[in-house]
Design a protein around this motif. Structure first.
Motif, short mmCIF file in Angstrom:
data_model
loop_
_atom_site.label_atom_id
_atom_site.label_comp_id
_atom_site.label_asym_id
_atom_site.label_seq_id
_atom_site.Cartn_x
_atom_site.Cartn_y
_atom_site.Cartn_z
N PHE A 54 36.87 56.48 37.39
CA PHE A 54 37.00 54.84 37.29
C PHE A 54 37.70 54.88 38.66
O PHE A 54 37.88 52.92 39.08
N ILE A 55 38.50 55.32 39.44
CA ILE A 55 39.84 54.94 40.42
C ILE A 55 38.30 54.30 41.89
O ILE A 55 38.15 53.50 42.76
N ILE A 56 37.29 55.20 42.01
CA ILE A 56 36.68 55.11 43.28
C ILE A 56 36.05 53.76 43.07
O ILE A 56 35.90 53.45 44.20
N VAL A 57 35.27 53.94 41.38
CA VAL A 57 34.42 52.38 41.30
C VAL A 57 34.90 50.87 41.19
O VAL A 57 34.76 50.38 42.19
N SER A 58 36.19 51.43 41.36
CA SER A 58 37.15 50.72 41.18
C SER A 58 37.40 49.83 42.31
O SER A 58 37.30 48.79 42.91
N GLY A 59 38.00 50.76 43.22
CA GLY A 59 38.14 50.69 44.51
C GLY A 59 37.31 50.27 45.33
O GLY A 59 37.31 49.10 46.35
N VAL A 60 36.21 50.94 45.26
CA VAL A 60 34.95 50.03 45.87
C VAL A 60 34.53 49.16 45.84
O VAL A 60 34.49 48.04 46.84
N LEU A 61 34.08 48.66 44.37
CA LEU A 61 34.72 47.34 44.36
C LEU A 61 35.68 46.29 45.01
O LEU A 61 35.05 45.31 44.59
N VAL A 62 36.79 46.62 44.50
CA VAL A 62 37.05 45.77 44.78
C VAL A 62 38.04 45.47 46.69
O VAL A 62 37.30 44.31 47.13
N LEU A 63 37.43 46.36 47.34
CA LEU A 63 37.29 46.77 48.93
C LEU A 63 36.46 46.00 49.37
O LEU A 63 36.27 44.85 50.14
N SER A 64 35.88 46.22 48.60
CA SER A 64 34.06 45.26 49.03
C SER A 64 33.99 43.45 48.96
O SER A 64 32.92 43.32 49.30
N THR A 65 34.54 43.46 47.62
CA THR A 65 34.05 42.40 47.45
C THR A 65 35.28 41.18 47.37
O THR A 65 34.74 40.48 46.75
N ARG A 66 36.34 41.45 48.03
CA ARG A 66 37.16 40.88 49.05
C ARG A 66 36.76 39.64 49.28
O ARG A 66 37.21 38.55 48.75
N LYS A 67 36.18 39.90 50.04
CA LYS A 67 35.95 38.97 51.31
C LYS A 67 35.15 37.55 50.35
O LYS A 67 35.26 35.79 50.71
N LEU A 68 34.14 38.09 48.95
CA LEU A 68 33.59 37.67 49.11
C LEU A 68 33.79 36.64 47.58
O LEU A 68 33.96 35.78 47.72
#
Length: 155
Positions: A54-68
Protein backbone atom coordinates in the motif's frame (compact mmCIF):
# COMPACT_ATOMS: atom_id res chain seq x y z
CA UNK A 1 -15.64 -10.69 10.24
CA UNK A 2 -14.18 -8.79 7.31
CA UNK A 3 -11.30 -10.42 5.46
CA UNK A 4 -8.10 -8.49 4.66
CA UNK A 5 -8.91 -8.69 0.94
CA UNK A 6 -12.36 -7.20 1.53
CA UNK A 7 -10.92 -4.49 3.77
CA UNK A 8 -8.42 -3.33 1.15
CA UNK A 9 -11.00 -3.42 -1.65
CA UNK A 10 -13.53 -1.43 0.40
CA UNK A 11 -10.85 1.08 1.42
CA UNK A 12 -9.70 1.41 -2.20
CA UNK A 13 -13.20 2.02 -3.51
CA UNK A 14 -13.95 4.54 -0.73
CA UNK A 15 -10.75 6.46 -1.48
CA UNK A 16 -11.52 6.53 -5.19
CA UNK A 17 -15.05 7.79 -4.51
CA UNK A 18 -13.63 10.38 -2.11
CA UNK A 19 -11.49 11.66 -4.99
CA UNK A 20 -14.68 12.82 -6.70
CA UNK A 21 -15.28 15.27 -3.85
CA UNK A 22 -11.76 16.70 -3.67
CA UNK A 23 -10.34 19.37 -5.97
CA UNK A 24 -6.97 17.64 -6.28
CA UNK A 25 -5.88 14.51 -8.08
CA UNK A 26 -4.24 12.93 -5.03
CA UNK A 27 -6.49 10.55 -3.06
CA UNK A 28 -7.10 8.34 -6.09
CA UNK A 29 -3.54 6.98 -5.95
CA UNK A 30 -4.08 5.76 -2.40
CA UNK A 31 -7.17 3.95 -3.65
CA UNK A 32 -5.03 2.17 -6.24
CA UNK A 33 -2.48 1.40 -3.52
CA UNK A 34 -5.29 -0.20 -1.50
CA UNK A 35 -6.30 -2.35 -4.44
CA UNK A 36 -2.68 -3.47 -4.89
CA UNK A 37 -2.63 -4.37 -1.19
CA UNK A 38 -5.83 -6.40 -1.75
CA UNK A 39 -4.03 -8.46 -4.40
CA UNK A 40 -1.15 -9.10 -1.98
CA UNK A 41 -3.66 -10.00 0.77
CA UNK A 42 -5.33 -12.49 -1.56
CA UNK A 43 -2.09 -14.36 -2.27
CA UNK A 44 -0.07 -13.93 0.95
CA UNK A 45 -2.31 -12.75 3.84
CA UNK A 46 0.62 -11.04 5.50
CA UNK A 47 -0.24 -7.69 7.07
CA UNK A 48 3.32 -6.36 6.78
CA UNK A 49 3.47 -7.16 3.05
CA UNK A 50 0.03 -5.62 2.57
CA UNK A 51 1.00 -2.38 4.33
CA UNK A 52 4.32 -2.17 2.48
CA UNK A 53 2.55 -2.70 -0.83
CA UNK A 54 0.00 0.00 0.00
CA UNK A 55 2.70 2.50 1.04
CA UNK A 56 5.08 1.78 -1.85
CA UNK A 57 2.47 1.69 -4.62
CA UNK A 58 0.70 4.81 -3.33
CA UNK A 59 3.99 6.66 -2.88
CA UNK A 60 5.33 5.77 -6.30
CA UNK A 61 2.06 6.78 -7.98
CA UNK A 62 1.87 10.10 -6.12
CA UNK A 63 5.50 11.01 -6.84
CA UNK A 64 5.53 9.86 -10.46
CA UNK A 65 2.31 11.60 -11.47
CA UNK A 66 2.71 14.87 -9.59
CA UNK A 67 3.95 16.81 -12.63
CA UNK A 68 1.28 15.23 -14.82
CA UNK A 69 -1.47 16.20 -12.37
CA UNK A 70 -0.21 19.80 -12.33
CA UNK A 71 -0.31 19.89 -16.13
CA UNK A 72 -3.84 18.49 -16.19
CA UNK A 73 -5.20 20.89 -13.57
CA UNK A 74 -3.19 23.80 -14.93
CA UNK A 75 -2.35 24.92 -11.42
CA UNK A 76 1.05 26.18 -10.50
CA UNK A 77 2.21 26.40 -6.96
CA UNK A 78 2.51 30.07 -6.12
CA UNK A 79 4.57 31.27 -3.26
CA UNK A 80 3.89 34.63 -1.72
CA UNK A 81 6.07 36.75 0.43
CA UNK A 82 3.62 38.26 2.91
CA UNK A 83 5.65 41.46 3.04
CA UNK A 84 4.80 42.01 -0.64
CA UNK A 85 1.13 42.69 0.10
CA UNK A 86 1.65 45.13 2.98
CA UNK A 87 0.67 48.57 1.70
CA UNK A 88 -1.26 47.18 -1.27
CA UNK A 89 -4.82 48.05 -2.07
CA UNK A 90 -7.48 45.35 -1.67
CA UNK A 91 -11.22 45.03 -2.19
CA UNK A 92 -13.56 43.79 0.55
CA UNK A 93 -15.30 40.62 -0.65
CA UNK A 94 -17.13 39.93 2.62
CA UNK A 95 -18.00 42.69 5.10
CA UNK A 96 -15.29 43.11 7.73
CA UNK A 97 -16.63 43.14 11.28
CA UNK A 98 -14.14 42.32 14.04
CA UNK A 99 -16.87 41.94 16.66
CA UNK A 100 -18.38 38.92 14.90
CA UNK A 101 -15.08 37.74 13.40
CA UNK A 102 -15.99 38.09 9.73
CA UNK A 103 -14.21 39.56 6.78
CA UNK A 104 -12.50 38.63 3.52
CA UNK A 105 -10.50 40.76 1.11
CA UNK A 106 -9.03 40.09 -2.31
CA UNK A 107 -5.51 41.35 -2.93
CA UNK A 108 -3.38 40.50 -5.97
CA UNK A 109 -5.84 37.76 -6.96
CA UNK A 110 -5.67 36.01 -3.58
CA UNK A 111 -8.39 35.86 -0.93
CA UNK A 112 -7.39 36.64 2.67
CA UNK A 113 -9.30 36.58 5.95
CA UNK A 114 -9.32 40.18 7.10
CA UNK A 115 -9.70 42.27 10.24
CA UNK A 116 -10.13 45.98 10.60
CA UNK A 117 -7.37 47.92 12.34
CA UNK A 118 -10.11 49.27 14.67
CA UNK A 119 -12.66 46.93 16.31
CA UNK A 120 -15.35 49.63 16.14
CA UNK A 121 -15.16 50.09 12.38
CA UNK A 122 -17.23 47.86 10.10
CA UNK A 123 -16.06 47.93 6.49
CA UNK A 124 -18.77 47.04 3.93
CA UNK A 125 -18.41 44.69 0.98
CA UNK A 126 -17.05 46.36 -2.15
CA UNK A 127 -15.06 48.95 -0.19
CA UNK A 128 -11.41 49.51 -1.01
CA UNK A 129 -8.90 49.04 1.79
CA UNK A 130 -5.14 49.09 2.25
CA UNK A 131 -3.25 46.21 3.88
CA UNK A 132 -1.60 47.49 7.06
CA UNK A 133 0.04 44.22 8.16
CA UNK A 134 -0.18 40.46 8.02
CA UNK A 135 -0.87 38.57 11.25
CA UNK A 136 -0.69 34.82 10.80
CA UNK A 137 -3.28 33.74 8.24
CA UNK A 138 -5.15 37.06 8.08
CA UNK A 139 -4.50 40.66 7.14
CA UNK A 140 -5.21 43.81 9.09
CA UNK A 141 -6.72 46.49 6.88
CA UNK A 142 -7.59 50.16 6.97
CA UNK A 143 -10.23 51.73 4.73
CA UNK A 144 -9.05 54.07 1.97
CA UNK A 145 -11.92 56.42 2.83
CA UNK A 146 -11.83 58.39 6.02
CA UNK A 147 -13.49 56.77 9.04
CA UNK A 148 -16.10 59.54 9.21
CA UNK A 149 -17.13 58.79 5.61
CA UNK A 150 -17.74 55.13 6.47
CA UNK A 151 -19.75 56.04 9.58
CA UNK A 152 -21.93 58.34 7.45
CA UNK A 153 -22.70 55.39 5.16
CA UNK A 154 -24.06 53.41 8.14
CA UNK A 155 -26.21 56.30 9.41
Amino acid sequence: MITPVSFWIILGVLLMVLEIFTPTFFVFWFGLGSLAAAVVAYFYENTVFELLTFIIVSGVLVLSTRKLAKKITGEEVRSINVDEIVGKEAIVMEQIDNKIGKGVVKVSGDMWRAMSYDDDIVIPQGEKVVIEKVEGAHVVVKPLRKTSDLENLDG
